[in-house]
Scaffold this motif. Structure first.
Motif, short mmCIF file in Angstrom:
data_model
loop_
_atom_site.label_atom_id
_atom_site.label_comp_id
_atom_site.label_asym_id
_atom_site.label_seq_id
_atom_site.Cartn_x
_atom_site.Cartn_y
_atom_site.Cartn_z
N UNK A 141 26.46 29.58 27.87
CA UNK A 141 27.47 29.25 28.95
C UNK A 141 26.87 30.15 30.06
N UNK A 142 27.36 29.63 31.34
CA UNK A 142 26.82 30.53 32.54
C UNK A 142 27.52 31.93 32.65
N UNK A 143 26.96 32.54 33.44
CA UNK A 143 27.52 34.08 33.47
C UNK A 143 28.89 34.16 34.19
N UNK A 144 29.62 35.14 33.88
CA UNK A 144 30.96 35.37 34.16
C UNK A 144 30.82 36.37 35.71
N UNK A 145 31.33 35.99 36.78
CA UNK A 145 31.58 36.78 37.90
C UNK A 145 32.68 37.63 37.92
N UNK A 146 32.95 38.67 37.91
CA UNK A 146 34.02 39.57 37.89
C UNK A 146 34.05 40.36 39.21
N UNK A 147 35.07 40.15 39.72
CA UNK A 147 35.43 40.94 41.09
C UNK A 147 36.66 41.70 41.10
N UNK A 148 37.59 41.62 39.95
CA UNK A 148 38.98 42.20 39.83
C UNK A 148 38.68 43.47 39.03
N UNK A 149 39.83 44.26 38.87
CA UNK A 149 39.94 45.55 38.18
C UNK A 149 40.13 45.35 36.50
N UNK A 150 40.33 44.14 36.27
CA UNK A 150 40.50 43.96 34.60
C UNK A 150 39.75 42.49 34.29
N UNK A 151 39.37 42.21 33.33
CA UNK A 151 38.57 41.04 32.89
C UNK A 151 38.74 40.69 31.35
N UNK A 152 39.29 41.41 30.57
CA UNK A 152 39.61 40.99 29.22
C UNK A 152 40.87 41.65 28.82
#
Length: 665
Positions: A141-152
């Motif tokens: 899969x393509x990379x994930x762009x994370x811009x917020x303070x939580x991601x999982x």
């Protein structure tokens, strides 16, 4: 009980009650060692005194809800792809009909007031992810762009690439013609082969975008659906939520309660007269004032919340807590001193107890009836000798799922309260094997920290007692069920009065009972209990061994790795380096000489695996005897809902460790 007896731990979920109170439907769940998963079905029982009968025969049927007329049961079941979907069947029994075909499965759902449709929430994967493209593996899969303070999130994984959205769909007829597999046939060049239909209706998506939506509750007239948006913050965590009403006709949404009220929502109910009631906690102006948050019952009146219960004396924050309407009143669950009791609250804020004693209420339902009694209340409860039963308030249990558990042997702990070194009362339990002893003692510490040990049959304690250990466990300061001041007392000073309380309770228990051998003592705990275990063995060297499980061990790295790291440590241990170090087990690991088993799960995103590996490595580098056990495929909930085989292997490792370091005679 022994480790393999966990398959006798039958829990009972939130019941559904017929509109006339004549019968109830509920789901059970238990670990199954052969299937290596939790299994369960729906049951129906005629009230007040009928015998329960199995209504479905699925693998893990759950979440039953009766249609407004009581004629149809909706519930959640995995489809052929393993995705949870809404199914329906006649309330008297029959073959279930699949109602939804959500690609990622249904999370929550509700009947419309007229029983014609469902509202539900379901995650919508980003194109190309989570199997949405046949044959595309996660590693490609393509990379994930994370811009917020939580991601999982623990138990889920990544968040932003599969937001949860709100849908509506027509409810299928339970007596409609089934769908059949199309037979092979020779077709023209332009003719497409028909696909097999799985459901009768197509779903309409009502929300879109990056925000997720949690919960689905119809308003009284069925024109709107109440739900709580969840927006991933860009700069800092904010636990305050908004309550919105989404138009069923697709005309948008309106705000019912905004963030200016500082509330985090746990449950939503629309009463028969249209009144909106919520269980919510005040997060304060900071938006993260979550320690002993003080969940309360509120009514929405004239665009503002009005609180009905006092969060300092009534704790509605138990996991799974919800609201039931009964006439003009409401039923809620109150967590107190290891119990969870059922309360009735009027709109004037008057509170009476409906069900108490040695029970932990897990769910409830109520209805008006015409037999002269006026109303009927049912509740799912756990007790000292049962993991779950259905009871009719005023009449008693109508199930006996605990019978099998009792045949394998359940020790009833003795409840005690001892004064601590500063005079503060510490409440807890002592479980002792049969015989005169003296028995080696294991001090158990619960997670949370704003949680509590309760009075239900607890497999962690029972297995140790069966193996010949006396078990001592308490609810020290920081725990839930003793008022907000008790819960907030360790804010900014973890490892202080909570340390005192667990040690003082242990010392008092040993001094009181000659069967407890104070010269042979071990200590163990998970999550916050892992934290306090690691803290204790750095300051008290009496223990023959320790087990540190899924622990919060290094607050400094927790902030950037845990799914709650953006706020949990800030509130509990502070943000300054000195304050963090003063409360960090990693900062004092050099003092540990106690042989230590570190246990963790590979996919634990609550207390990430690095917390365990760094702690274990530090022990090994300094020469402290240590071992580490890592469970593949499991998350923070291993001991509660992990694969049954892993749970058995965990128990085997625990007993092996204690037999080597704290052998029984």
């Amino acid at each position: 009980m022994r480790a393999h007896d966990i398959d006798t731990l039958v829990s009972v979920g939130r019941p559904a009650l017929a509109p006339d109170g004549s019968f109830a439907v509920f789901a059970t769940s238990r670990p199954d060692l052969v299937a290596n998963r939790n299994v369960g079905q729906l049951w129906r029982v005629e009230l007040p005194g009928g015998s329960p009968r199995r209504l479905t025969r699925g693998v893990a049927d759950a979440g039953p809800q009766l249609s407004p007329d009581g004629k149809v049961v909706a519930f959640l079941r995995a489809d052929a792809k393993g995705k949870t979907q809404i199914h329906v069947l006649p309330a008297g029994g029959g073959e279930p009909v699949q109602a939804t075909d959500a690609p990622a499965g249904v999370s929550s759902y509700a009947w419309s007031p007229d029983g014609a449709r469902f509202a539900y929430t379901a995650r919508v994967p980003e194109a190309g992810r989570y199997g949405s493209v046949e044959g595309l593996e996660p590693s490609a899969e393509s990379p994930r762009r994370i811009t917020g303070v939580r991601w999982h999130a623990n138990g889920l994984g990544y968040l932003a690439d599969r937001p949860s959205h709100l849908f509506v769909i027509d409810a299928p007829a339970v007596d409609a013609e089934p769908f059949y597999e199309p037979a092979p046939a020779v077709r023209g060049a332009e003719e497409e082969a028909p696909a097999k239909k799985l459901v009768a209706a197509s779903a309409t998506q009502l929300t879109a975008g990056e925000d997720s939506y949690q919960g689905a509750v119809f308003t009284g007239d069925g024109s709107e659906i109440l739900t709580v948006p969840d927006r991933i913050e860009s700069e800092r965590r904010d636990l305050r939520g908004t309550l919105v009403a989404v138009r069923v006709d697709g005309a948008g949404e309106r705000e019912v309660l905004g963030t200016e009220h500082n509330l985090a929502f746990d449950d939503i109910l629309v009463a028969p007269d249209g009144t909106i009631a919520v269980i919510a906690a005040d997060m304060g102006e900071s938006g993260i004032d979550f320690i002993a948050p003080g969940d309360a019952l509120w009514l929405v009146e004239d665009g503002a919340p009005r609180r009905l219960t006092d969060p300092d004396s009534i704790d509605l924050g138990e996991v799974g807590s919800h609201i039931t309407a009964l006439g003009d009143d409401f039923l809620v669950q109150n967590r107190t001193r290891g119990r969870v009791e059922l309360l009735r609250v009027t709109r004037a804020g008057e509170v009476t107890t409906v069900l108490d004693g040695d029970v932990e209420v897990a769910g409830h339902a109520a209805a008006r009836i015409d037999d002269g009694a006026g109303e009927r209340i049912v509740a799912a409860v756990a007790a000292p000798d049962s993991f779950g039963e259905l009871v009719v308030v005023g009449d008693g249990p109508v199930t006996d799922f605990g019978a099998t558990l009792r045949t394998v042997g359940v020790t009833r702990p003795v409840e005690r309260e001892f004064p601590g070194r500063d005079g503060y009362p510490v409440h807890g339990w002592i479980a002792v094997p049969d015989g005169e002893g003296p028995f080696p003692v294991i001090l158990q510490i619960h997670g949370g920290p704003y949680a509590s040990y309760g009075i239900h049959a607890f497999d962690e304690t029972q297995v140790l007692v069966d193996a010949g250990y006396a078990v001592v466990y308490s609810n020290p300061r920081g725990s839930a069920g003793y008022g907000r001041a008790h819960g907030r007392s360790i804010r900014g000073r973890m490892g202080t009065v909570d340390f005192d309380d667990v040690i003082d309770f242990l010392d008092s228990a040993v001094a009181e009972d000659a069967r407890l051998d104070g010269a042979r003592v071990g200590i163990m705990g998970g999550s916050y209990g892992g934290y306090l275990t690691a803290w204790v063995i750095a300051h008290d060297h009496r223990f023959a061994g320790a087990i540190v499980e899924r622990g919060f061990l290094d607050p400094a790295t927790f902030q950037g790795t845990s799914d709650i790291g953006s706020f949990f440590g800030d509130e509990y241990v502070g943000t300054g380096a000195d304050a963090i170090a003063a409360q960090s087990p990693m900062a004092v690991v050099s003092r540990v000489s106690t042989p230590t088993l570190v246990m963790h799960s590979e996919l634990d995103f609550r207390c990430p695996l690095e917390q365990a590996t760094r702690y274990y490595t530090a022990l090994k580098r300094q020469g402290t005897e240590a071992e580490m056990l890592v469970f593949p495929g499991e998350d923070h909930e291993l001991t509660r809902s992990g694969q049954p085989r892993h749970r058995i292997e965990r128990f085997s490792a625990v007993l092996d460790w204690w037999q080597r370091h704290l052998p029984t005679s």
